[in-house]
Design a protein around this motif. Structure first.
Motif, PDB file in Angstrom:
ATOM      1  N   LYS A 173      41.049   1.310  26.017  1.00  0.00           N
ATOM      2  CA  LYS A 173      41.639   1.911  27.208  1.00  0.00           C
ATOM      3  C   LYS A 173      41.678   3.435  27.102  1.00  0.00           C
ATOM      4  CE  LYS A 173      45.797   1.833  30.115  1.00  0.00           C
ATOM      5  NZ  LYS A 173      47.173   1.277  30.282  1.00  0.00           N
ATOM      6  N   GLU A 176      38.123   4.873  27.509  1.00  0.00           N
ATOM      7  CA  GLU A 176      37.678   4.805  28.903  1.00  0.00           C
ATOM      8  C   GLU A 176      38.395   5.840  29.766  1.00  0.00           C
ATOM      9  OE1 GLU A 176      38.382   0.705  29.786  1.00  0.00           O
ATOM     10  OE2 GLU A 176      36.394   0.071  29.077  1.00  0.00           O
ATOM     11  N   LYS A 180      36.595   9.018  31.671  1.00  0.00           N
ATOM     12  CA  LYS A 180      36.783   9.170  33.117  1.00  0.00           C
ATOM     13  C   LYS A 180      37.309  10.559  33.444  1.00  0.00           C
ATOM     14  CE  LYS A 180      39.054   7.059  37.118  1.00  0.00           C
ATOM     15  NZ  LYS A 180      39.949   5.956  37.581  1.00  0.00           N
ATOM     16  N   ILE A 186      29.918   5.890  31.856  1.00  0.00           N
ATOM     17  CA  ILE A 186      29.683   4.925  30.785  1.00  0.00           C
ATOM     18  C   ILE A 186      28.534   4.025  31.212  1.00  0.00           C
ATOM     19  CG2 ILE A 186      30.652   3.071  29.395  1.00  0.00           C
ATOM     20  CD1 ILE A 186      33.429   4.225  29.924  1.00  0.00           C
ATOM     21  N   THR A 189      28.723  -0.995  27.623  1.00  0.00           N
ATOM     22  CA  THR A 189      29.856  -1.273  26.737  1.00  0.00           C
ATOM     23  C   THR A 189      29.684  -2.634  26.073  1.00  0.00           C
ATOM     24  OG1 THR A 189      31.200  -2.324  28.465  1.00  0.00           O
ATOM     25  CG2 THR A 189      31.454   0.049  28.179  1.00  0.00           C
TER      26      THR A 189
END
Length: 220
Positions: A173, A176, A180, A186, A189
């Protein structure tokens, strides 16, 4: 001693071939999961092409030599161009690759913990990514050309159900969210699950190889 790393790309498959003193000592092949012979089989056309190229006996236009390899230890990152980048033994840790497809400048971070570090050390996701990104830009990468690939963040100990112990999920988390915030796309993954991973990134073509602790291999 002569150590070489060759990248082979044909219409049917691609591979990374590791050589020492003109002897193939290892390989990662995109056909691993579909090849009955397994990796490093002497009759494999990819291996033959790489060996001949490395020996200089029959240069192959499908083969390119990489300039070496760098391994990011736990809480570290590495940056380079035209090389192989590795993060090994990922359990709950996450391997984050940033890649400028124009300049072929790449970086890999071995993220240990979520969030940002108070001391500037790169074991935390946010600090690792922003520091690595800054170094890449200083070395010629362009932010608008940089994208990411991410792998790792496993829950190795399945019986640990407390959220605070789910470091893998928290790492994913945090990675990511940071990407962002930095407006980095991305592209691929492979995260979560309960299996450890090694990740190997080829800065020549931007492919990420994920090798699981059970021996299975994924190319992304």
């Amino acid at each position: 001693m002569s150590n070489d790393i060759a990248y082979v790309s044909t219409a049917n498959a691609k591979a990374i071939v590791l050589s020492r003193n003109n002897t193939v000592v290892g390989s990662y092949c995109s056909m691993d999961g579909r090849c009955a012979s397994g990796s490093c089989h002497p009759d494999c056309e990819l291996i033959i092409g790489a060996k001949n190229h490395l020996k200089g006996s029959s240069p192959d236009s499908n083969v390119q030599l990489l300039e070496g390899e760098l391994i990011a230890g736990i809480g570290e990152y590495k940056v380079g161009k035209n090389i192989l980048l590795k993060a090994m033994g990922l359990g709950s840790c996450v391997g984050v690759v940033l890649y400028d497809h124009k300049s072929r400048m790449a970086g890999i971070a071995h993220v240990l913990l979520p969030g940002a570090s108070n001391d500037g050390k790169t074991k935390h996701a946010e600090t690792a990514i922003t520091t690595m990104l800054e170094e890449m830009v200083c070395n010629g990468a362009r932010r608008k050309h940089i994208s990411a690939k991410v792998a790792g963040g496993a829950q190795i100990f399945k019986h640990m159900n407390l959220d605070i112990l789910k470091i893998g999920d928290r790492n994913i988390k945090s990675v990511e969210e940071t990407l962002k915030k930095e407006k980095i796309e991305i592209l691929a993954t492979d995260v979560g699950g309960s299996m450890g991973r090694n990740v190997i990134f080829n800065a020549v073509d931007g492919s990420l190889i994920v090798k699981y602790s059970n021996g299975k291999v994924l190319w992304m």
